[in-house]
Design an enzyme around this catalytic site. Structure first.
Site, PDB file in Angstrom:
ATOM      1  N   LYS A   1       1.758  -4.117 -53.667  1.00 24.33           N
ATOM      2  CA  LYS A   1       0.464  -4.891 -52.848  1.00 24.33           C
ATOM      3  C   LYS A   1      -0.151  -6.054 -52.752  1.00 24.33           C
ATOM      4  O   LYS A   1      -0.867  -5.806 -52.065  1.00 24.33           O
ATOM      5  CB  LYS A   1      -0.232  -3.176 -53.865  1.00 24.33           C
ATOM      6  CG  LYS A   1       0.641  -1.403 -53.557  1.00 24.33           C
ATOM      7  CD  LYS A   1       0.841  -1.093 -52.437  1.00 24.33           C
ATOM      8  CE  LYS A   1       1.507   0.181 -52.813  1.00 24.33           C
ATOM      9  NZ  LYS A   1      -0.307   0.588 -53.006  1.00 24.33           N
TER      10      LYS A   1
ATOM     11  N   GLU B   1     -12.590   8.736 -48.829  1.00 26.39           N
ATOM     12  CA  GLU B   1     -12.143   6.878 -50.003  1.00 26.39           C
ATOM     13  C   GLU B   1     -13.102   6.150 -49.360  1.00 26.39           C
ATOM     14  O   GLU B   1     -14.266   5.720 -50.709  1.00 26.39           O
ATOM     15  CB  GLU B   1     -10.837   6.410 -49.623  1.00 26.39           C
ATOM     16  CG  GLU B   1      -9.531   6.923 -49.700  1.00 26.39           C
ATOM     17  CD  GLU B   1      -8.007   6.402 -49.697  1.00 26.39           C
ATOM     18  OE1 GLU B   1      -8.078   5.876 -49.132  1.00 26.39           O
ATOM     19  OE2 GLU B   1      -7.556   6.796 -50.569  1.00 26.39           O
TER      20      GLU B   1
ATOM     21  N   ASP C   1      -3.366  -0.365 -50.240  1.00 25.65           N
ATOM     22  CA  ASP C   1      -2.015  -0.284 -49.276  1.00 25.65           C
ATOM     23  C   ASP C   1      -2.066  -1.703 -49.420  1.00 25.65           C
ATOM     24  O   ASP C   1      -0.293  -2.336 -49.930  1.00 25.65           O
ATOM     25  CB  ASP C   1      -1.747  -0.095 -48.329  1.00 25.65           C
ATOM     26  CG  ASP C   1      -2.333   2.111 -47.824  1.00 25.65           C
ATOM     27  OD1 ASP C   1      -1.056   2.623 -49.033  1.00 25.65           O
ATOM     28  OD2 ASP C   1      -2.516   2.358 -47.615  1.00 25.65           O
TER      29      ASP C   1
ATOM     30  N   ASP D   1      -9.336   3.942 -57.274  1.00 23.96           N
ATOM     31  CA  ASP D   1      -8.377   4.640 -55.966  1.00 23.96           C
ATOM     32  C   ASP D   1      -7.833   3.285 -56.427  1.00 23.96           C
ATOM     33  O   ASP D   1      -7.182   2.226 -56.437  1.00 23.96           O
ATOM     34  CB  ASP D   1      -9.698   4.139 -54.917  1.00 23.96           C
ATOM     35  CG  ASP D   1      -9.195   4.622 -53.648  1.00 23.96           C
ATOM     36  OD1 ASP D   1      -9.709   4.911 -52.693  1.00 23.96           O
ATOM     37  OD2 ASP D   1      -7.915   5.406 -53.761  1.00 23.96           O
ATOM     38  N   GLY D   2      -6.334   4.107 -55.175  1.00 14.93           N
ATOM     39  CA  GLY D   2      -5.589   2.773 -54.845  1.00 14.93           C
ATOM     40  C   GLY D   2      -5.838   1.893 -53.618  1.00 14.93           C
ATOM     41  O   GLY D   2      -6.444   2.133 -52.761  1.00 14.93           O
TER      42      GLY D   2
ATOM     43  N   THR E   1      -0.698   6.519 -56.594  1.00 13.61           N
ATOM     44  CA  THR E   1      -1.545   5.557 -58.578  1.00 13.61           C
ATOM     45  C   THR E   1      -2.580   6.676 -58.885  1.00 13.61           C
ATOM     46  O   THR E   1      -2.239   7.055 -60.190  1.00 13.61           O
ATOM     47  CB  THR E   1      -1.602   4.261 -58.347  1.00 13.61           C
ATOM     48  OG1 THR E   1      -0.130   3.909 -57.314  1.00 13.61           O
ATOM     49  CG2 THR E   1      -1.354   3.309 -59.441  1.00 13.61           C
TER      50      THR E   1
ATOM     51  N   GLY F   1      -3.596   9.170 -53.734  1.00 12.10           N
ATOM     52  CA  GLY F   1      -2.505   8.148 -53.453  1.00 12.10           C
ATOM     53  C   GLY F   1      -1.742   8.677 -54.948  1.00 12.10           C
ATOM     54  O   GLY F   1      -1.865   9.340 -55.223  1.00 12.10           O
TER      55      GLY F   1
ATOM     56  N   GLY G   1      -5.580   3.531 -46.555  1.00 10.35           N
ATOM     57  CA  GLY G   1      -5.850   4.694 -45.892  1.00 10.35           C
ATOM     58  C   GLY G   1      -4.134   5.144 -45.257  1.00 10.35           C
ATOM     59  O   GLY G   1      -3.827   6.235 -44.281  1.00 10.35           O
ATOM     60  N   GLY G   2      -3.219   4.152 -46.221  1.00 10.19           N
ATOM     61  CA  GLY G   2      -0.958   4.481 -45.999  1.00 10.19           C
ATOM     62  C   GLY G   2      -1.583   6.694 -45.828  1.00 10.19           C
ATOM     63  O   GLY G   2      -0.681   7.019 -45.332  1.00 10.19           O
TER      64      GLY G   2
HETATM   65  O1  DER Z   1      -4.499   5.568 -49.038  1.00  9.18           O
HETATM   66  C1  DER Z   1      -4.694   5.253 -49.668  1.00  9.18           C
HETATM   67  O2  DER Z   1      -5.549   4.381 -49.312  1.00  9.18           O
HETATM   68  C2  DER Z   1      -4.209   4.989 -51.208  1.00  9.18           C
HETATM   69  O3  DER Z   1      -5.044   5.174 -51.678  1.00  9.18           O
HETATM   70  C3  DER Z   1      -2.435   4.963 -50.754  1.00  9.18           C
HETATM   71  O4  DER Z   1      -2.255   4.659 -49.827  1.00  9.18           O
HETATM   72  C4  DER Z   1      -2.367   4.256 -52.198  1.00  9.18           C
HETATM   73  O5  DER Z   1      -0.927   3.875 -52.204  1.00  9.18           O
HETATM   74  P1  DER Z   1      -0.105   4.310 -53.258  1.00  9.18           P
HETATM   75  O6  DER Z   1       0.472   6.070 -52.945  1.00  9.18           O
HETATM   76  O7  DER Z   1       0.793   3.673 -53.622  1.00  9.18           O
HETATM   77  O8  DER Z   1      -1.046   4.579 -54.788  1.00  9.18           O
END
Ligand code: DER
Length: 222
Positions: A121, A103, A84, A81-82, A29, A27, A95-96
């Site tokens: 978020k 992940e 949403d 990890d990031g 971030t 992602g 999962g965005g």
């Molecule tokens: O898909 C996800 O879970 C990614 O970690 C992502 O959606 C995180 O969001 P970001 O692009 O705003 O960091």
């Protein structure tokens, strides 16, 4: 410019120590986290990374971050990890970016999982963001109908007018629940459905959530 995302990403990289095996999330971030990690590797930090997506793998290689896979490591010291969405219990909706399966495999193995987000978020309840559910392409229409019975509207994710295909060769259904009061129960129900590979609900997994806002970083723990 993602000022708050860059700030929180750089803060998280301070937690990475020599000799670690590090789960590398996906992602925008995490993009900043990889940039900062690449600089530390250039300065001599000795780690190996396990990427959670082909996109992360490509960027990590470009930045000179050494990579490994599960054939050569038997554990992960720290994953970054990031997300949403993050709720008050530090449950996550992810999962965005379409990488939720890899992940979750990496994040659940990590001895410590740090999530890095900006303040947009942080939510009271998960579900304003549509819940991504990865499904096997065969019979996805019937799987979608079963998921809908839990009170949502699943939409097959598209990319350039075609069905989005995950790194694992599956489809992603984005499911509009509006608000998910019982995320753990919903995850278990959806996970039981034949055809469902994984959901974007990461329940009781995050150890720390770092939130970047107004030029500062809040560190949330359970
Ligand atoms: O898909 C996800 O879970 C990614 O970690 C992502 O959606 C995180 O969001 P970001 O692009 O705003 O960091």
């Amino acid at each position: 410019m993602d000022t708050n995302k860059k700030l929180v990403a750089e803060k998280a990289v301070e937690e990475i120590k020599d000799g670690m095996t590090v789960g590398l999330g996906s992602g925008s971030t995490v993009y900043w986290m990889l940039q900062a990690l690449g600089e530390r590797v250039k300065d001599g930090l000795e780690i190996v990374g396990i990427p959670t997506s082909q996109k992360t793998e490509k960027l990590a290689k470009e930045l000179g971050i050494p990579l490994a896979d599960f054939s050569s490591v038997d554990g992960i010291d720290l994953a970054i990890d990031g997300a949403d969405e993050v709720d008050p219990h530090l449950n996550l909706l992810k999962g965005g970016g379409g990488s939720l399966v890899r992940e979750k495999i990496v994040d659940i193995l990590a001895k410590r999982l740090i999530i890095i987000v900006d303040e947009t978020k942080v939510v009271d309840y998960l579900g304003t963001f549509p819940l991504p559910v990865e499904v096997v392409p065969f019979g996805w229409e019937t799987t979608s109908k079963r998921i809908a019975e839990y009170g949502c509207l699943p939409r097959r994710r598209e990319q350039n007018g075609e069905a989005f295909i995950s790194d694992n060769g599956n489809y992603i259904l984005d499911c509009d629940f509006e608000s998910i009061e019982k995320p753990a129960e919903l995850h278990e129900n959806l996970k039981m459905l034949v055809g469902v590979v994984e959901t974007g609900l990461f329940i009781n997994m995050a150890d720390v959530v770092m939130v970047g806002h107004a030029g500062m970083v809040d560190v949330l723990t359970k």
